[in-house]
Design an enzyme around this catalytic site. Structure first.
Site, PDB file in Angstrom:
ATOM      1  N   GLN A  54     -77.968 -56.758  19.346  1.00  0.00           N
ATOM      2  CA  GLN A  54     -77.799 -55.813  18.229  1.00  0.00           C
ATOM      3  C   GLN A  54     -77.497 -54.395  18.732  1.00  0.00           C
ATOM      4  OE1 GLN A  54     -77.337 -56.060  15.111  1.00  0.00           O
ATOM      5  NE2 GLN A  54     -77.634 -58.265  15.008  1.00  0.00           N
ATOM      6  N   SER A  55     -76.828 -54.279  19.861  1.00  0.00           N
ATOM      7  CA  SER A  55     -76.561 -52.965  20.443  1.00  0.00           C
ATOM      8  C   SER A  55     -75.643 -52.110  19.556  1.00  0.00           C
ATOM      9  CB  SER A  55     -75.893 -53.163  21.807  1.00  0.00           C
ATOM     10  OG  SER A  55     -75.311 -51.965  22.263  1.00  0.00           O
ATOM     11  N   ASN A  56     -76.113 -50.906  19.226  1.00  0.00           N
ATOM     12  CA  ASN A  56     -75.259 -49.947  18.516  1.00  0.00           C
ATOM     13  C   ASN A  56     -74.139 -49.463  19.429  1.00  0.00           C
ATOM     14  OD1 ASN A  56     -76.848 -49.662  16.037  1.00  0.00           O
ATOM     15  ND2 ASN A  56     -78.402 -48.782  17.390  1.00  0.00           N
TER      16      ASN A  56
END
Ligand SMILES: *Cc1c(COP(=O)(O)O)cnc(C)c1O
Length: 344
Positions: free
Chosen positions: A80-82
């Site tokens: 879920q890396s921005n």
């Protein structure tokens, strides 16, 4: 480039972040707290889907990739890396191919940031969490060689875009913020931000030391401890001075000495159960801030930092600060994969 606040010389940058982002006063929360005045620097508004802090770093990193003749960007992060989502979307806009190396198993559902990575057409490789950190260098070399063999050129961006080049993004933000605080009639006593890979804190710490020396910068850790960030943030600042010695020299009048002795302040007491894991107080803070200010925080970064900031204010630890600026680093898409934790 030079601005009214200083004559800092910047390297090339692609212009993608909507900036300057607003500095807003949180009147309802400030009234509730009956203590310092709370402000928020809206770096969640650097764009709607390219939003958040990574865009500022990527402006400088992508400019360097282009100058080096790269056609492909490789970067890494959590599922879920921005940072990966911002990189994937910016790559499309700037005309690069993008390959993401993600930590963890491929989920059944493409939720939150991962959905946006997919929509942007990024190539994605998933790797086991347990050996990800130790094997990351190997993964990067493998893919760089792979693209080289195809006659292409890949540019590698480290976790969170936190290195000497990415640091410029938050030096530039510190310059914006210094001007905005002065226009709002105060010199900020305290800037607070979430810290994950350290680049945001590094840029703000260096920027405050140059432009606003009375300001204290605190990074609220969401992983790793204060000792780790003292080393990492310090190392990024020293690497920045070395790698950009020519530009640093032009900036020499305003550079604090010695750079490797800059105070790096990280608070690691609000990480909770671990990276991307949050206790009920974090979901409570998200609801409280949304309902009092109409401002959205995320459970991985900004709500932990905000919760920690409120707890520190409450404890009286920052009693000498009249004005506190929370640098909102974005992350809204990370809210949705946590929907099952909210109780209404
Ligand atoms: C990456 C990220 C951070 C942490 O910034 P670093 O420069 O990696 O320390 C904070 N907030 C959000 C929303 C992020 O995506």
């Amino acid at each position: 480039m030079s601005t009214a606040a200083s004559n800092i010389q910047y390297p090339d940058r692609l212009d993608f972040a909507l900036s300057p982002t607003p500095l807003q006063y949180l009147s309802n929360l400030s009234k509730e707290l009956d203590g310092p005045r709370l402000w928020v620097k809206r770096d969640d508004l650097t764009g709607s889907h390219l939003s958040g802090n990574k865009v500022r770093k990527l402006e400088f990193l992508f400019a360097q990739a282009r100058a080096l003749g790269a056609d492909t960007i490789i970067t890494c992060g959590g599922v879920q890396s921005n940072h990966c989502r911002a990189t994937a979307l910016l790559a499309v806009q700037a005309g690069f191919k993008c390959h993401l190396l993600l930590r963890g198993d491929e989920p059944e559902l493409n939720d939150g940031n991962l959905l946006l990575d997919r929509l942007a057409g990024a190539t994605i490789s998933f790797y086991p969490s347990h050996s990800f950190e130790s094997r990351l260098g190997e993964y990067f070399s493998h893919w760089q060689q792979h693209y080289f063999d195809l006659g292409r050129k890949a540019y590698a961006i480290p976790t969170g875009g936190s290195n000497a080049t990415g640091l410029w993004g938050y030096l530039r933000c510190a310059e914006e913020l210094t001007v905005q605080c002065a226009a709002a009639g105060f010199s900020a006593n305290h800037w607070v931000t979430a810290t994950g890979s350290g680049g945001t804190q590094a840029g703000l710490t260096l920027g405050a030391a140059i432009l606003s020396p009375a300001t204290c910068v605190t990074g609220m850790a969401v992983c790793d401890d204060s000792a780790y960030f003292a080393r990492k943030v310090g190392a990024d600042i020293v690497a920045w001075a070395e790698e950009f010695a020519e530009l640093s020299l032009q900036n020499t009048q305003s550079l604090p000495e010695p750079l490797n002795a800059l105070p790096v302040t990280t608070n690691d007491r609000y990480i909770g159960p671990g990276y991307a894991l949050a206790g009920p107080e974090i979901y409570q803070t998200i609801k409280r801030v949304a309902a009092t200010e109409g401002l959205l925080l995320d459970p991985v970064y900004t709500a932990k930092a905000f919760h920690g900031m409120l707890a520190e204010i409450d404890s009286g630890a920052w009693a000498n600060a009249d004005d506190i600026v929370f640098v909102h680093t974005g992350g809204v898409f990370g809210l949705f994969p946590h929907k099952q934790h909210f109780i209404f």
